[in-house]
Design an enzyme around this catalytic site. Structure first.
Site, mmCIF file in Angstrom:
data_model
loop_
_atom_site.group_PDB
_atom_site.id
_atom_site.type_symbol
_atom_site.label_atom_id
_atom_site.label_comp_id
_atom_site.label_asym_id
_atom_site.label_seq_id
_atom_site.Cartn_x
_atom_site.Cartn_y
_atom_site.Cartn_z
ATOM 1 N N ALA A 209 -2.572 -5.556 7.168
ATOM 2 C CA ALA A 209 -1.263 -4.940 7.405
ATOM 3 C C ALA A 209 -1.152 -3.613 6.663
ATOM 4 O O ALA A 209 -1.379 -3.546 5.451
ATOM 5 C CB ALA A 209 -0.156 -5.888 6.971
ATOM 6 N N VAL B 146 1.346 -1.987 5.693
ATOM 7 C CA VAL B 146 2.380 -1.959 4.664
ATOM 8 C C VAL B 146 2.021 -2.845 3.476
ATOM 9 O O VAL B 146 2.716 -2.808 2.455
ATOM 10 C CB VAL B 146 3.738 -2.381 5.271
ATOM 11 C CG1 VAL B 146 3.782 -3.900 5.523
ATOM 12 C CG2 VAL B 146 4.904 -1.951 4.397
ATOM 13 N N GLU B 147 0.928 -3.603 3.597
ATOM 14 C CA GLU B 147 0.552 -4.513 2.508
ATOM 15 C C GLU B 147 -0.753 -4.059 1.841
ATOM 16 O O GLU B 147 -0.723 -3.280 0.909
ATOM 17 C CB GLU B 147 0.472 -5.945 3.029
ATOM 18 C CG GLU B 147 1.821 -6.453 3.500
ATOM 19 C CD GLU B 147 1.796 -7.910 3.942
ATOM 20 O OE1 GLU B 147 1.580 -8.780 3.086
ATOM 21 O OE2 GLU B 147 1.983 -8.175 5.145
ATOM 22 N N MET B 148 -1.926 -4.514 2.349
ATOM 23 C CA MET B 148 -3.187 -4.176 1.700
ATOM 24 C C MET B 148 -3.966 -3.107 2.466
ATOM 25 O O MET B 148 -4.900 -2.514 1.926
ATOM 26 C CB MET B 148 -4.012 -5.441 1.484
ATOM 27 C CG MET B 148 -3.309 -6.422 0.545
ATOM 28 S SD MET B 148 -4.024 -8.084 0.482
ATOM 29 C CE MET B 148 -5.448 -7.815 -0.570
ATOM 30 N N HIS C 74 0.822 -1.203 0.000
ATOM 31 C CA HIS C 74 0.000 0.000 0.000
ATOM 32 C C HIS C 74 0.863 1.263 0.000
ATOM 33 O O HIS C 74 1.816 1.387 0.775
ATOM 34 C CB HIS C 74 -0.894 -0.016 1.252
ATOM 35 C CG HIS C 74 -1.886 1.100 1.297
ATOM 36 N ND1 HIS C 74 -3.039 1.109 0.540
ATOM 37 C CD2 HIS C 74 -1.899 2.254 2.015
ATOM 38 C CE1 HIS C 74 -3.730 2.206 0.795
ATOM 39 N NE2 HIS C 74 -3.052 2.916 1.690
#
Length: 349
Positions: free
Chosen positions: A135, A137-139, A95
Protein backbone atom coordinates in the site's frame (compact mmCIF):
# COMPACT_ATOMS: atom_id res chain seq x y z
CA UNK A 1 -46.34 -5.42 64.82
CA UNK A 2 -43.10 -7.28 65.47
CA UNK A 3 -44.08 -9.81 62.81
CA UNK A 4 -44.79 -6.98 60.30
CA UNK A 5 -41.44 -5.32 61.02
CA UNK A 6 -39.63 -8.63 60.66
CA UNK A 7 -41.37 -9.28 57.35
CA UNK A 8 -40.50 -5.82 56.03
CA UNK A 9 -36.89 -6.24 57.17
CA UNK A 10 -36.61 -9.62 55.50
CA UNK A 11 -38.03 -8.19 52.28
CA UNK A 12 -35.56 -5.29 52.32
CA UNK A 13 -32.64 -7.65 52.96
CA UNK A 14 -33.73 -9.94 50.15
CA UNK A 15 -34.15 -6.99 47.76
CA UNK A 16 -30.71 -5.62 48.61
CA UNK A 17 -29.16 -9.05 48.18
CA UNK A 18 -30.79 -9.44 44.78
CA UNK A 19 -29.68 -5.99 43.66
CA UNK A 20 -26.12 -6.72 44.81
CA UNK A 21 -25.95 -9.98 42.86
CA UNK A 22 -28.07 -9.77 39.68
CA UNK A 23 -26.13 -12.60 38.08
CA UNK A 24 -28.21 -15.40 36.53
CA UNK A 25 -27.44 -18.87 37.82
CA UNK A 26 -27.03 -20.13 34.25
CA UNK A 27 -24.71 -17.28 33.19
CA UNK A 28 -21.79 -19.50 32.20
CA UNK A 29 -23.98 -21.96 30.30
CA UNK A 30 -25.62 -19.11 28.38
CA UNK A 31 -22.22 -17.57 27.65
CA UNK A 32 -20.84 -20.85 26.32
CA UNK A 33 -23.66 -20.93 23.76
CA UNK A 34 -22.41 -17.60 22.41
CA UNK A 35 -18.67 -17.43 23.09
CA UNK A 36 -15.77 -19.87 23.12
CA UNK A 37 -12.61 -19.78 25.24
CA UNK A 38 -9.22 -19.44 23.59
CA UNK A 39 -7.44 -22.73 22.90
CA UNK A 40 -4.54 -23.79 25.11
CA UNK A 41 -2.14 -23.43 22.18
CA UNK A 42 -2.00 -21.55 18.91
CA UNK A 43 -4.36 -22.78 16.19
CA UNK A 44 -3.58 -24.39 12.86
CA UNK A 45 -4.08 -22.19 9.79
CA UNK A 46 -5.13 -23.16 6.27
CA UNK A 47 -2.43 -24.26 3.82
CA UNK A 48 0.40 -23.24 6.11
CA UNK A 49 1.79 -25.83 8.58
CA UNK A 50 3.25 -23.96 11.53
CA UNK A 51 6.77 -24.86 12.65
CA UNK A 52 9.25 -23.27 15.05
CA UNK A 53 11.46 -22.26 12.14
CA UNK A 54 8.57 -20.57 10.40
CA UNK A 55 7.52 -18.77 13.59
CA UNK A 56 11.06 -17.51 14.20
CA UNK A 57 11.37 -16.27 10.62
CA UNK A 58 7.94 -14.62 10.82
CA UNK A 59 8.90 -12.83 14.02
CA UNK A 60 11.99 -11.37 12.37
CA UNK A 61 9.96 -10.24 9.37
CA UNK A 62 7.25 -8.75 11.59
CA UNK A 63 9.82 -6.47 13.22
CA UNK A 64 11.95 -5.72 10.14
CA UNK A 65 11.43 -2.17 8.78
CA UNK A 66 13.33 -3.09 5.61
CA UNK A 67 10.15 -4.65 4.27
CA UNK A 68 9.09 -1.03 3.70
CA UNK A 69 10.44 1.09 0.86
CA UNK A 70 11.75 3.70 3.28
CA UNK A 71 13.29 1.25 5.72
CA UNK A 72 11.31 2.99 8.47
CA UNK A 73 8.06 1.04 8.92
CA UNK A 74 7.61 -2.56 10.04
CA UNK A 75 4.47 -4.57 10.76
CA UNK A 76 5.11 -3.73 14.40
CA UNK A 77 4.94 -0.01 13.65
CA UNK A 78 1.16 -0.14 13.27
CA UNK A 79 0.59 -3.34 15.28
CA UNK A 80 2.85 -2.62 18.23
CA UNK A 81 2.97 -5.67 20.48
CA UNK A 82 3.96 -3.45 23.40
CA UNK A 83 0.78 -1.35 23.17
CA UNK A 84 -2.02 -3.85 22.67
CA UNK A 85 -1.13 -4.92 19.13
CA UNK A 86 -2.01 -1.56 17.54
CA UNK A 87 -0.45 1.89 17.37
CA UNK A 88 -2.90 3.83 19.57
CA UNK A 89 -3.35 6.46 16.87
CA UNK A 90 -6.55 7.70 15.25
CA UNK A 91 -5.25 6.40 11.92
CA UNK A 92 -1.78 5.08 11.24
CA UNK A 93 1.16 7.08 9.87
CA UNK A 94 2.85 5.48 6.88
CA UNK A 95 5.26 6.08 4.02
CA UNK A 96 6.27 9.72 3.64
CA UNK A 97 4.36 10.42 6.87
CA UNK A 98 1.07 9.99 5.06
CA UNK A 99 -1.98 9.43 7.23
CA UNK A 100 -3.93 6.24 6.56
CA UNK A 101 -7.71 6.14 6.14
CA UNK A 102 -8.65 3.80 9.01
CA UNK A 103 -7.74 2.89 12.57
CA UNK A 104 -5.24 0.05 12.88
CA UNK A 105 -6.82 -3.16 14.29
CA UNK A 106 -4.92 -5.18 16.86
CA UNK A 107 -2.73 -8.07 15.70
CA UNK A 108 -3.38 -9.91 18.97
CA UNK A 109 -5.74 -12.89 18.46
CA UNK A 110 -6.27 -11.74 14.85
CA UNK A 111 -5.86 -15.33 13.71
CA UNK A 112 -9.37 -15.98 15.05
CA UNK A 113 -11.04 -13.34 12.84
CA UNK A 114 -12.98 -14.80 9.92
CA UNK A 115 -11.36 -12.20 7.65
CA UNK A 116 -8.89 -9.35 8.04
CA UNK A 117 -9.18 -5.55 7.75
CA UNK A 118 -12.27 -3.57 8.72
CA UNK A 119 -13.90 -4.41 5.39
CA UNK A 120 -12.84 -8.08 5.34
CA UNK A 121 -10.98 -7.77 2.04
CA UNK A 122 -8.25 -10.24 3.12
CA UNK A 123 -9.41 -13.80 3.74
CA UNK A 124 -6.60 -14.63 6.18
CA UNK A 125 -3.40 -13.34 7.75
CA UNK A 126 -1.32 -14.42 4.73
CA UNK A 127 -3.33 -12.13 2.49
CA UNK A 128 -3.36 -9.41 5.11
CA UNK A 129 0.43 -9.43 5.47
CA UNK A 130 0.85 -8.62 1.77
CA UNK A 131 -1.52 -5.64 1.79
CA UNK A 132 0.23 -3.03 3.94
CA UNK A 133 3.64 -3.82 2.41
CA UNK A 134 2.33 -2.85 -1.04
CA UNK A 135 0.00 0.00 0.00
CA UNK A 136 1.40 3.37 -1.04
CA UNK A 137 0.12 5.02 2.11
CA UNK A 138 1.65 2.37 4.37
CA UNK A 139 4.94 0.60 3.48
CA UNK A 140 4.92 1.47 -0.25
CA UNK A 141 7.04 -1.47 -1.38
CA UNK A 142 6.77 -4.05 -4.17
CA UNK A 143 7.02 -7.85 -4.02
CA UNK A 144 10.12 -7.81 -6.25
CA UNK A 145 11.87 -5.26 -4.05
CA UNK A 146 11.01 -7.21 -0.90
CA UNK A 147 12.38 -10.44 -2.35
CA UNK A 148 15.55 -8.67 -3.55
CA UNK A 149 16.03 -7.20 -0.07
CA UNK A 150 15.62 -10.56 1.66
CA UNK A 151 17.85 -12.43 -0.79
CA UNK A 152 20.60 -9.85 -0.32
CA UNK A 153 21.10 -11.05 3.26
CA UNK A 154 22.56 -14.59 3.57
CA UNK A 155 21.13 -15.15 7.03
CA UNK A 156 17.60 -14.53 5.75
CA UNK A 157 18.22 -17.00 2.92
CA UNK A 158 19.27 -19.62 5.49
CA UNK A 159 16.20 -18.89 7.64
CA UNK A 160 13.86 -19.26 4.65
CA UNK A 161 15.51 -22.57 3.73
CA UNK A 162 14.96 -23.84 7.28
CA UNK A 163 11.35 -22.63 7.35
CA UNK A 164 10.46 -23.98 3.90
CA UNK A 165 12.61 -27.08 3.46
CA UNK A 166 12.68 -28.82 0.12
CA UNK A 167 11.77 -25.74 -1.90
CA UNK A 168 14.20 -24.87 -4.67
CA UNK A 169 13.65 -21.13 -4.20
CA UNK A 170 12.15 -20.56 -0.73
CA UNK A 171 12.64 -16.77 -0.58
CA UNK A 172 9.36 -15.64 -2.13
CA UNK A 173 6.77 -13.01 -1.36
CA UNK A 174 4.21 -15.73 -0.65
CA UNK A 175 6.52 -17.49 1.81
CA UNK A 176 7.24 -14.18 3.53
CA UNK A 177 3.50 -13.81 4.11
CA UNK A 178 3.19 -17.41 5.34
CA UNK A 179 5.98 -16.86 7.86
CA UNK A 180 4.38 -13.67 9.21
CA UNK A 181 1.06 -15.52 9.49
CA UNK A 182 2.74 -18.33 11.46
CA UNK A 183 4.18 -15.83 13.93
CA UNK A 184 0.92 -13.91 14.28
CA UNK A 185 -0.92 -17.18 15.00
CA UNK A 186 1.06 -17.37 18.25
CA UNK A 187 -0.13 -13.94 19.44
CA UNK A 188 -2.99 -15.12 21.61
CA UNK A 189 -3.86 -13.66 24.99
CA UNK A 190 -5.73 -15.89 27.47
CA UNK A 191 -7.86 -13.72 29.75
CA UNK A 192 -9.92 -14.00 32.94
CA UNK A 193 -12.99 -14.46 30.73
CA UNK A 194 -11.48 -17.65 29.31
CA UNK A 195 -10.79 -18.97 32.79
CA UNK A 196 -14.41 -18.24 33.72
CA UNK A 197 -15.73 -20.04 30.65
CA UNK A 198 -13.50 -22.98 31.57
CA UNK A 199 -15.11 -23.25 35.01
CA UNK A 200 -13.24 -20.85 37.33
CA UNK A 201 -15.97 -18.92 39.15
CA UNK A 202 -13.45 -16.61 40.79
CA UNK A 203 -11.80 -15.51 37.56
CA UNK A 204 -14.29 -12.66 37.07
CA UNK A 205 -15.56 -10.14 39.60
CA UNK A 206 -19.25 -9.81 40.40
CA UNK A 207 -19.33 -6.52 38.47
CA UNK A 208 -17.77 -8.19 35.44
CA UNK A 209 -20.33 -11.00 35.57
CA UNK A 210 -23.14 -8.46 35.74
CA UNK A 211 -21.60 -6.78 32.70
CA UNK A 212 -21.46 -10.09 30.86
CA UNK A 213 -25.15 -10.65 31.61
CA UNK A 214 -25.98 -7.16 30.31
CA UNK A 215 -23.75 -7.66 27.25
CA UNK A 216 -25.83 -10.68 26.29
CA UNK A 217 -29.24 -9.38 27.41
CA UNK A 218 -28.92 -6.02 25.62
CA UNK A 219 -27.93 -7.66 22.34
CA UNK A 220 -24.23 -6.69 22.14
CA UNK A 221 -23.40 -10.37 21.67
CA UNK A 222 -25.51 -10.49 18.51
CA UNK A 223 -22.51 -9.04 16.67
CA UNK A 224 -19.67 -9.53 19.15
CA UNK A 225 -19.67 -13.28 19.66
CA UNK A 226 -17.48 -16.33 19.10
CA UNK A 227 -13.93 -16.92 20.23
CA UNK A 228 -12.74 -13.36 19.53
CA UNK A 229 -15.89 -11.64 20.86
CA UNK A 230 -16.33 -10.23 17.36
CA UNK A 231 -14.34 -10.37 14.14
CA UNK A 232 -16.81 -12.83 12.66
CA UNK A 233 -19.52 -10.91 10.82
CA UNK A 234 -20.37 -7.75 8.88
CA UNK A 235 -22.90 -5.22 10.13
CA UNK A 236 -24.02 -1.68 9.34
CA UNK A 237 -22.50 0.96 11.61
CA UNK A 238 -25.64 2.80 12.57
CA UNK A 239 -28.10 -0.06 12.39
CA UNK A 240 -30.69 1.93 14.36
CA UNK A 241 -29.30 5.46 14.42
CA UNK A 242 -26.45 6.53 12.16
CA UNK A 243 -23.68 8.32 14.10
CA UNK A 244 -22.64 11.79 13.06
CA UNK A 245 -19.69 12.52 10.77
CA UNK A 246 -17.50 13.12 13.82
CA UNK A 247 -17.68 9.32 14.40
CA UNK A 248 -18.65 7.91 10.98
CA UNK A 249 -16.89 9.71 8.10
CA UNK A 250 -19.13 10.13 5.08
CA UNK A 251 -16.38 9.19 2.60
CA UNK A 252 -15.73 5.72 4.05
CA UNK A 253 -18.46 3.32 2.95
CA UNK A 254 -16.76 0.24 4.37
CA UNK A 255 -17.39 -3.10 2.72
CA UNK A 256 -19.04 -1.42 -0.26
CA UNK A 257 -15.53 -0.85 -1.65
CA UNK A 258 -15.00 -4.64 -1.65
CA UNK A 259 -18.37 -5.89 -2.93
CA UNK A 260 -19.74 -2.84 -4.82
CA UNK A 261 -23.12 -3.82 -3.37
CA UNK A 262 -25.35 -0.98 -2.18
CA UNK A 263 -26.47 -2.97 0.86
CA UNK A 264 -22.83 -3.02 2.04
CA UNK A 265 -22.60 0.76 2.35
CA UNK A 266 -21.29 1.65 5.82
CA UNK A 267 -21.03 -2.05 6.64
CA UNK A 268 -17.93 -3.13 8.58
CA UNK A 269 -16.63 -6.28 10.19
CA UNK A 270 -17.60 -6.43 13.86
CA UNK A 271 -14.57 -5.42 15.89
CA UNK A 272 -13.02 -8.19 18.00
CA UNK A 273 -13.18 -7.03 21.61
CA UNK A 274 -10.35 -8.94 23.25
CA UNK A 275 -7.93 -6.44 24.85
CA UNK A 276 -10.24 -3.58 23.84
CA UNK A 277 -9.26 -1.79 27.05
CA UNK A 278 -5.76 -1.39 25.56
CA UNK A 279 -6.60 -0.36 22.01
CA UNK A 280 -8.06 3.15 22.11
CA UNK A 281 -9.06 5.02 20.01
CA UNK A 282 -12.13 3.11 18.82
CA UNK A 283 -14.09 2.33 15.66
CA UNK A 284 -12.68 2.23 12.14
CA UNK A 285 -12.45 6.01 12.23
CA UNK A 286 -10.46 6.11 15.47
CA UNK A 287 -12.49 9.14 16.51
CA UNK A 288 -13.51 7.99 20.01
CA UNK A 289 -10.85 7.73 22.69
CA UNK A 290 -12.99 6.82 25.70
CA UNK A 291 -14.26 3.25 26.08
CA UNK A 292 -17.31 4.30 28.10
CA UNK A 293 -18.25 6.72 25.30
CA UNK A 294 -17.73 3.99 22.69
CA UNK A 295 -20.05 1.63 24.58
CA UNK A 296 -22.69 4.35 24.89
CA UNK A 297 -22.47 5.10 21.14
CA UNK A 298 -22.93 1.42 20.34
CA UNK A 299 -25.99 1.37 22.57
CA UNK A 300 -27.75 4.17 20.69
CA UNK A 301 -26.43 3.37 17.19
CA UNK A 302 -26.70 -0.41 17.15
CA UNK A 303 -29.25 -1.26 19.84
CA UNK A 304 -31.45 1.82 19.79
CA UNK A 305 -31.10 2.15 23.55
CA UNK A 306 -29.71 4.83 25.83
CA UNK A 307 -27.69 2.77 28.28
CA UNK A 308 -27.62 4.10 31.83
CA UNK A 309 -24.29 5.08 33.39
CA UNK A 310 -24.48 2.01 35.60
CA UNK A 311 -25.11 -0.25 32.62
CA UNK A 312 -22.18 1.29 30.74
CA UNK A 313 -19.96 0.84 33.79
CA UNK A 314 -20.93 -2.84 34.09
CA UNK A 315 -20.35 -3.54 30.39
CA UNK A 316 -16.96 -1.80 30.53
CA UNK A 317 -16.13 -3.92 33.57
CA UNK A 318 -16.92 -7.04 31.54
CA UNK A 319 -14.72 -5.80 28.71
CA UNK A 320 -11.93 -5.56 31.28
CA UNK A 321 -12.16 -9.33 31.76
CA UNK A 322 -11.13 -9.70 28.10
CA UNK A 323 -7.73 -8.12 28.78
CA UNK A 324 -5.39 -11.09 28.52
CA UNK A 325 -1.87 -12.20 29.31
CA UNK A 326 0.42 -10.80 26.65
CA UNK A 327 2.66 -13.21 24.74
CA UNK A 328 6.29 -12.92 25.73
CA UNK A 329 8.13 -11.68 22.65
CA UNK A 330 11.90 -11.19 22.65
CA UNK A 331 12.92 -8.51 20.18
CA UNK A 332 14.78 -10.29 17.38
CA UNK A 333 18.30 -9.50 16.18
CA UNK A 334 17.90 -9.03 12.43
CA UNK A 335 20.32 -9.91 9.63
CA UNK A 336 22.73 -7.19 8.56
CA UNK A 337 22.50 -5.51 5.18
CA UNK A 338 25.04 -6.23 2.46
CA UNK A 339 26.27 -4.29 -0.53
CA UNK A 340 23.46 -5.87 -2.55
CA UNK A 341 20.66 -4.72 -0.26
CA UNK A 342 18.43 -2.17 -2.05
CA UNK A 343 18.77 1.32 -0.64
CA UNK A 344 15.80 2.86 1.19
CA UNK A 345 13.68 5.51 -0.49
CA UNK A 346 11.24 7.97 0.98
CA UNK A 347 9.79 9.08 -2.35
CA UNK A 348 6.01 9.34 -2.41
CA UNK A 349 4.67 8.34 -5.82
Amino acid sequence: MKFLLATVAATVIATVAFAADPVPADLRATALDIFKPLPSTYPAVNDNPITKEKIDLGKALFFDPRLSASGVFSCNSCHNLATGGDDNLETSIGHGWQKGPRNSPTALNAVFNEAQFWDGRAEDLKAQAKGPIQAGVEMANTPAQVVATLKSMPKYVDWFKAAFPGEADPVTFDNMAKAIEAFEATLITPAPFDAYLNGDDGAMTAEQKEGLALFMDKGCASCHSGINIGGNGYYPFGLIEKPGSEVLPENDKGRFAVTATADDSYVFRAAPLRNVTLTAPYFHSGKVWNLRQAVAIMGTSQLGEDLSETEVDRIVAFLGSLEGRMPEVVYPVLPAETGDTPLPSGDVK
